[in-house]
Design a protein around this motif. Structure first.
Motif, PDB file in Angstrom:
ATOM      1  N   ALA A  66     -77.575  43.233  40.575  1.00 57.82           N
ATOM      2  CA  ALA A  66     -76.210  43.131  41.100  1.00 57.82           C
ATOM      3  C   ALA A  66     -75.141  43.274  40.015  1.00 57.82           C
ATOM      4  O   ALA A  66     -73.985  43.551  40.330  1.00 57.82           O
ATOM      5  CB  ALA A  66     -76.037  41.802  41.824  1.00 57.82           C
ATOM      6  N   ILE A  67     -75.543  43.112  38.759  1.00 56.03           N
ATOM      7  CA  ILE A  67     -74.585  43.264  37.660  1.00 56.03           C
ATOM      8  C   ILE A  67     -74.097  44.697  37.535  1.00 56.03           C
ATOM      9  O   ILE A  67     -72.993  44.970  37.096  1.00 56.03           O
ATOM     10  CB  ILE A  67     -75.254  42.832  36.333  1.00 56.03           C
ATOM     11  CG1 ILE A  67     -75.523  41.335  36.319  1.00 56.03           C
ATOM     12  CG2 ILE A  67     -74.426  43.242  35.124  1.00 56.03           C
ATOM     13  CD1 ILE A  67     -76.302  40.867  35.102  1.00 56.03           C
ATOM     14  N   TYR A  68     -74.942  45.626  37.944  1.00 57.02           N
ATOM     15  CA  TYR A  68     -74.696  47.041  37.695  1.00 57.02           C
ATOM     16  C   TYR A  68     -74.060  47.717  38.909  1.00 57.02           C
ATOM     17  O   TYR A  68     -74.436  47.458  40.046  1.00 57.02           O
ATOM     18  CB  TYR A  68     -76.005  47.726  37.313  1.00 57.02           C
ATOM     19  CG  TYR A  68     -76.649  47.082  36.096  1.00 57.02           C
ATOM     20  CD1 TYR A  68     -77.566  46.036  36.232  1.00 57.02           C
ATOM     21  CD2 TYR A  68     -76.304  47.478  34.804  1.00 57.02           C
ATOM     22  CE1 TYR A  68     -78.126  45.426  35.125  1.00 57.02           C
ATOM     23  CE2 TYR A  68     -76.870  46.882  33.696  1.00 57.02           C
ATOM     24  CZ  TYR A  68     -77.783  45.852  33.864  1.00 57.02           C
ATOM     25  OH  TYR A  68     -78.339  45.247  32.760  1.00 57.02           O
ATOM     26  N   ASP A  69     -73.109  48.599  38.632  1.00 51.46           N
ATOM     27  CA  ASP A  69     -72.327  49.220  39.699  1.00 51.46           C
ATOM     28  C   ASP A  69     -72.767  50.631  40.053  1.00 51.46           C
ATOM     29  O   ASP A  69     -72.572  51.089  41.172  1.00 51.46           O
ATOM     30  CB  ASP A  69     -70.846  49.274  39.278  1.00 51.46           C
ATOM     31  CG  ASP A  69     -70.295  47.898  38.980  1.00 51.46           C
ATOM     32  OD1 ASP A  69     -69.746  47.689  37.885  1.00 51.46           O
ATOM     33  OD2 ASP A  69     -70.424  47.025  39.857  1.00 51.46           O
ATOM     34  N   TYR A  70     -73.324  51.343  39.107  1.00 52.79           N
ATOM     35  CA  TYR A  70     -73.666  52.753  39.311  1.00 52.79           C
ATOM     36  C   TYR A  70     -75.138  52.953  38.994  1.00 52.79           C
ATOM     37  O   TYR A  70     -75.630  52.460  37.987  1.00 52.79           O
ATOM     38  CB  TYR A  70     -72.804  53.645  38.411  1.00 52.79           C
ATOM     39  CG  TYR A  70     -71.333  53.375  38.535  1.00 52.79           C
ATOM     40  CD1 TYR A  70     -70.671  52.600  37.587  1.00 52.79           C
ATOM     41  CD2 TYR A  70     -70.599  53.885  39.591  1.00 52.79           C
ATOM     42  CE1 TYR A  70     -69.324  52.334  37.693  1.00 52.79           C
ATOM     43  CE2 TYR A  70     -69.237  53.626  39.707  1.00 52.79           C
ATOM     44  CZ  TYR A  70     -68.614  52.856  38.764  1.00 52.79           C
ATOM     45  OH  TYR A  70     -67.277  52.604  38.875  1.00 52.79           O
ATOM     46  N   TRP A  71     -75.814  53.707  39.849  1.00 48.43           N
ATOM     47  CA  TRP A  71     -77.257  53.924  39.709  1.00 48.43           C
ATOM     48  C   TRP A  71     -77.590  55.406  39.760  1.00 48.43           C
ATOM     49  O   TRP A  71     -76.994  56.166  40.529  1.00 48.43           O
ATOM     50  CB  TRP A  71     -78.013  53.207  40.825  1.00 48.43           C
ATOM     51  CG  TRP A  71     -77.985  51.718  40.712  1.00 48.43           C
ATOM     52  CD1 TRP A  71     -76.953  50.886  41.057  1.00 48.43           C
ATOM     53  CD2 TRP A  71     -79.024  50.876  40.204  1.00 48.43           C
ATOM     54  NE1 TRP A  71     -77.278  49.582  40.801  1.00 48.43           N
ATOM     55  CE2 TRP A  71     -78.549  49.542  40.279  1.00 48.43           C
ATOM     56  CE3 TRP A  71     -80.296  51.105  39.707  1.00 48.43           C
ATOM     57  CZ2 TRP A  71     -79.318  48.452  39.868  1.00 48.43           C
ATOM     58  CZ3 TRP A  71     -81.064  50.033  39.296  1.00 48.43           C
ATOM     59  CH2 TRP A  71     -80.579  48.717  39.382  1.00 48.43           C
ATOM     60  N   GLY A  72     -78.596  55.790  38.956  1.00 47.80           N
ATOM     61  CA  GLY A  72     -79.139  57.130  39.048  1.00 47.80           C
ATOM     62  C   GLY A  72     -80.201  57.206  40.133  1.00 47.80           C
ATOM     63  O   GLY A  72     -80.500  56.209  40.797  1.00 47.80           O
ATOM     64  N   GLN A  73     -80.805  58.384  40.287  1.00 43.80           N
ATOM     65  CA  GLN A  73     -81.782  58.610  41.354  1.00 43.80           C
ATOM     66  C   GLN A  73     -83.188  58.170  40.962  1.00 43.80           C
ATOM     67  O   GLN A  73     -84.020  57.928  41.833  1.00 43.80           O
ATOM     68  CB  GLN A  73     -81.793  60.093  41.739  1.00 43.80           C
ATOM     69  CG  GLN A  73     -80.504  60.544  42.394  1.00 43.80           C
ATOM     70  CD  GLN A  73     -80.224  59.783  43.672  1.00 43.80           C
ATOM     71  OE1 GLN A  73     -81.069  59.687  44.553  1.00 43.80           O
ATOM     72  NE2 GLN A  73     -79.027  59.219  43.770  1.00 43.80           N
ATOM     73  N   GLY A  74     -83.458  58.082  39.680  1.00 42.80           N
ATOM     74  CA  GLY A  74     -84.766  57.628  39.239  1.00 42.80           C
ATOM     75  C   GLY A  74     -85.675  58.763  38.813  1.00 42.80           C
ATOM     76  O   GLY A  74     -85.500  59.921  39.200  1.00 42.80           O
TER      77      GLY A  74
END
Length: 122
Positions: A107-115
């Protein structure tokens, strides 16, 4: 909009190595932290490592200490996860998120890659 793209996954034998890359978009990443999480089928997402953009502070999960390291190349706007002595239990989809805090909670992180998929097999 922050965009993150992971690469470098693949299949290796137990004991092998992989280097995962997380390339950030053009936006400046000062004050951001970038992490690595992994998830395998039937399991919850697991924190692996994180680094603040200056490179002055890093965090590693106990399960990967001594085998994995995290580093950053500011010129390439890329964060690397160096994975050595890979075990079958390291097999997972690895994702890199960015946010304003550093720590193990997604939850700390706002932006995610696809993996990217990393597989270690005997």
């Amino acid at each position: 909009q922050v965009r993150l793209v992971e690469s470098g996954g693949g299949s290796v034998q137990t004991g092998g190595s992989l280097r995962l890359s997380c390339a950030a978009s053009e936006r400046a990443f000062i004050n951001y932290a970038v992490g690595w999480f992994r998830q395998s089928p039937g399991k919850e997402r697991e924190f692996v490592a994180a680094i603040i953009w200056s490179g002055d502070s890093t965090s590693l999960a106990d399960s990967v200490k001594g085998r994995f390291t995290i580093s950053i190349d500011h010129g390439k706007k890329t964060v690397y996860l160096h994975m050595n002595s890979l075990k079958p239990e390291d097999t997972a989809v690895y994702s890199c998120p960015a946010g304003f805090g550093i720590g193990p909670a997604p939850a700390i992180y706002d932006y995610w890659g696809q993996g990217t998929q990393a597989t270690a097999s005997s």
